[in-house]
Design a protein around this motif. Structure first.
Motif, PDB file in Angstrom:
ATOM      1  N   LEU A  73       0.958  -1.338   0.003  1.00 27.48           N
ATOM      2  CA  LEU A  73      -0.009  -0.005   0.073  1.00 27.48           C
ATOM      3  C   LEU A  73       0.861   1.288  -0.013  1.00 27.48           C
ATOM      4  O   LEU A  73       0.576   2.412  -1.013  1.00 27.48           O
ATOM      5  N   ARG A  74       1.884   1.138   0.814  1.00 30.99           N
ATOM      6  CA  ARG A  74       2.921   2.467   0.689  1.00 30.99           C
ATOM      7  C   ARG A  74       3.406   2.657  -0.328  1.00 30.99           C
ATOM      8  O   ARG A  74       3.598   3.778  -0.895  1.00 30.99           O
ATOM      9  N   LEU A  75       3.895   1.352  -1.145  1.00 33.81           N
ATOM     10  CA  LEU A  75       4.646   1.594  -2.236  1.00 33.81           C
ATOM     11  C   LEU A  75       3.838   2.183  -3.509  1.00 33.81           C
ATOM     12  O   LEU A  75       4.137   2.951  -4.183  1.00 33.81           O
ATOM     13  N   ASN A  76       2.657   1.672  -3.542  1.00 32.52           N
ATOM     14  CA  ASN A  76       1.370   1.962  -4.582  1.00 32.52           C
ATOM     15  C   ASN A  76       1.203   3.573  -4.173  1.00 32.52           C
ATOM     16  O   ASN A  76       1.003   4.339  -5.076  1.00 32.52           O
ATOM     17  N   GLU A  77       1.026   4.043  -2.971  1.00 32.97           N
ATOM     18  CA  GLU A  77       0.696   5.297  -2.743  1.00 32.97           C
ATOM     19  C   GLU A  77       1.922   6.039  -3.045  1.00 32.97           C
ATOM     20  O   GLU A  77       1.697   7.262  -3.584  1.00 32.97           O
ATOM     21  N   ARG A  78       3.283   5.738  -2.728  1.00 35.10           N
ATOM     22  CA  ARG A  78       4.325   6.682  -3.282  1.00 35.10           C
ATOM     23  C   ARG A  78       4.537   6.884  -4.853  1.00 35.10           C
ATOM     24  O   ARG A  78       4.708   7.732  -5.236  1.00 35.10           O
ATOM     25  N   LEU A  79       4.121   5.412  -5.485  1.00 31.83           N
ATOM     26  CA  LEU A  79       3.972   5.747  -6.866  1.00 31.83           C
ATOM     27  C   LEU A  79       3.153   6.395  -7.546  1.00 31.83           C
ATOM     28  O   LEU A  79       3.615   7.412  -8.315  1.00 31.83           O
ATOM     29  N   ARG A  80       2.051   6.649  -6.915  1.00 34.57           N
ATOM     30  CA  ARG A  80       0.971   7.368  -7.535  1.00 34.57           C
ATOM     31  C   ARG A  80       1.240   8.892  -7.079  1.00 34.57           C
ATOM     32  O   ARG A  80       0.977   9.657  -8.072  1.00 34.57           O
ATOM     33  N   THR A  81       1.829   8.912  -6.036  1.00 32.50           N
ATOM     34  CA  THR A  81       2.022  10.491  -5.432  1.00 32.50           C
ATOM     35  C   THR A  81       3.184  10.739  -5.982  1.00 32.50           C
ATOM     36  O   THR A  81       3.287  12.059  -6.627  1.00 32.50           O
TER      37      THR A  81
END
Length: 445
Positions: free
Chosen positions: A379-387
């Motif tokens: 979740l943190r990785l997906n969040e960072r990729l999107r952000t």
């Protein structure tokens, strides 16, 4: 060559020993599926397989007991057909199997400090399910005694009903007591007002007749004294013969005698009426008693007919309660049998509660925690990729806007510089023309 191959073979044997022990699909694995076991984790701890297999067997046994319990209720208590009873029992057994499977599955992997707090509600639900399953089975176990007790309870109920009707219909001329709303018969109450009024009139006439007789006797004595001339004193003339005062006293005596005869005739008629009403009352009382007896018998028969020949479930429960209250042997037998069935249903959750977490529970909990961490990282990785993509696009957009602003400012400055240059060129030209005009003395048109 041989010395180099030996460590390799030893290492391979160690890897084979540490590899998970997998089992093929079969009845034990089907039983473990019922209890919600993760076979991929259990492959690493094959020592827990027998326990979890027996847990699944207990769940199926509980489902079979539940099906048998409902079959007893539907087929023997409610009198349903065999196909309908079997279908209802199968559905109920499946529901209990699913419910118990959920209860047991939700206890796998519970290893934390709140283990007891999480298991106690599940144990309470298991106890409730066990009570629902055990009671019809205990009724079947005590069937003969329960049927006899139901018959005895019905007989006592009829006796109480008969006593209640008799209490509320005490006699033909008696008023019923309070609290008789549930004891109503289609029998008219006695109307004693006519007899009571007639008796009151008769008693009044008797008093009047007695008074007139006394008055007639007194007046006859006064008449004799006046007419015979034997009376002396005030109110008497002392002269014999049919004189004026003798006639007056005789007239008063005749008037009283006629009134007495009239009252005696009325009294005689009232006596006859009272006698007739009393006889009618006796006949009505006998008819009333017979009507009450017939009405009570009919009402008891009607209520008995309204009861089914086969005792209902609630009626059997009341009978079993009466048996356990009256007989300690039945009480302990019922308690032990029902308790055993409840413990069987609660056994999977109960063993989890009284024992330490197994190796399977610890590995399942560790896998859950690992998956939660992996999911959090994902979740943190997906969040960072999107952000991150958003931040890059935002930065590019900010640069584009800033460059556009700078280009616009540059164009404005160039335009201002050109205007200023043109103005200076025009001013230089005008100055040159003025200087030439001073020299030549001619101003341009």
């Amino acid at each position: 060559m041989t010395t180099e191959a030996a460590p390799v073979e030893t290492h391979q044997a160690e890897l084979d020993r540490m590899a998970p022990v997998r089992r093929r699909f079969g009845i034990p694995r089907m039983l473990r599926m019922v209890s919600g076991v993760n076979e991929s984790i259990l492959d690493w701890v094959p020592e827990d397989r027998p326990t979890l297999t027996r847990t699944g067997a207990i769940i199926l046994s509980t489902a079979l007991m539940a099906a048998a319990s409902l079959w007893i209720v539907v087929h023997e208590v409610f009198g349903a057909s065999m196909p309908a009873s079997v279908a209802a029992a199968a559905i109920w057994g499946t529901v209990i199997c699913v419910f118990d499977s959920w209860l047991v599955t939700s206890t796998h992997g519970v290893t934390g400090r709140d283990r007891v707090a999480r298991l106690l509600p599940r144990l309470a639900i298991s106890v409730l399910i066990g009570v629902v399953i055990s009671e019809p089975l205990t009724l079947k176990a005590f069937e003969s005694a329960v049927i006899e007790q139901v018959a005895e309870d019905r007989r006592l109920a009829d006796q109480e009903l008969r006593a209640g009707f008799k209490r509320c219909y005490p006699g033909w001329d008696q008023q019923p007591p309070t609290g008789c709303d549930d004891f109503k018969l289609d029998v008219p109450r006695a109307d004693t007002r006519t007899l009571e009024a007639t008796i009151a009139q008769r008693d009044q006439r008797q008093k009047e007749v007695a008074r007139l007789k006394k008055l007639e006797t007194s007046q006859a004595a006064l008449e004799g004294k006046e007419c015979l001339g034997t009376g002396a004193g005030q109110g008497f003339t002392g002269r014999p013969g049919n004189g004026y005062w003798c006639g007056r006293r005789r007239a008063a005596t005749d008037t009283t005698r006629q009134a007495l005869q009239t009252k005696e005739q009325e009294l005689q008629k009232l006596e006859q009426t009272v006698t007739q009403l009393t006889n009618d009352r006796a006949t009505a009382a006998a008819t009333y008693e017979q009507a009450v007896s017939t009405g009570i018998a009919a009402e008891i028969s009607r209520r008995s007919a309204a009861r089914s020949r086969q005792p209902g479930l609630l009626e059997q429960f009341r009978a079993l309660s009466s048996l356990t209250a009256a007989n300690w042997a039945v009480f302990w037998a019922h308690l032990v049998l029902a308790g055993l069935l409840i413990v069987i249903d609660c056994f999977p959750v109960l063993t989890k509660l009284i024992s330490k977490p197994s190796a399977y529970d610890r590995r399942l909990a560790a896998q859950r925690e690992s998956k939660e961490r992996l999911h959090d990282n994902d979740l943190r990785l997906n969040e960072r990729l999107r952000t991150g993509d958003g931040e890059i696009r935002l930065h590019k957009e900010e640069l584009r806007v800033r460059h556009a602003i700078e280009d616009s400012d540059h164009e404005v400055r160039l335009s201002a510089a050109r205007r200023e240059a043109e103005l200076r060129a025009r001013m230089d030209q005008l100055a040159k023309q003025a200087k030439q005009a001073r020299v030549t003395g001619q101003w341009p048109a």
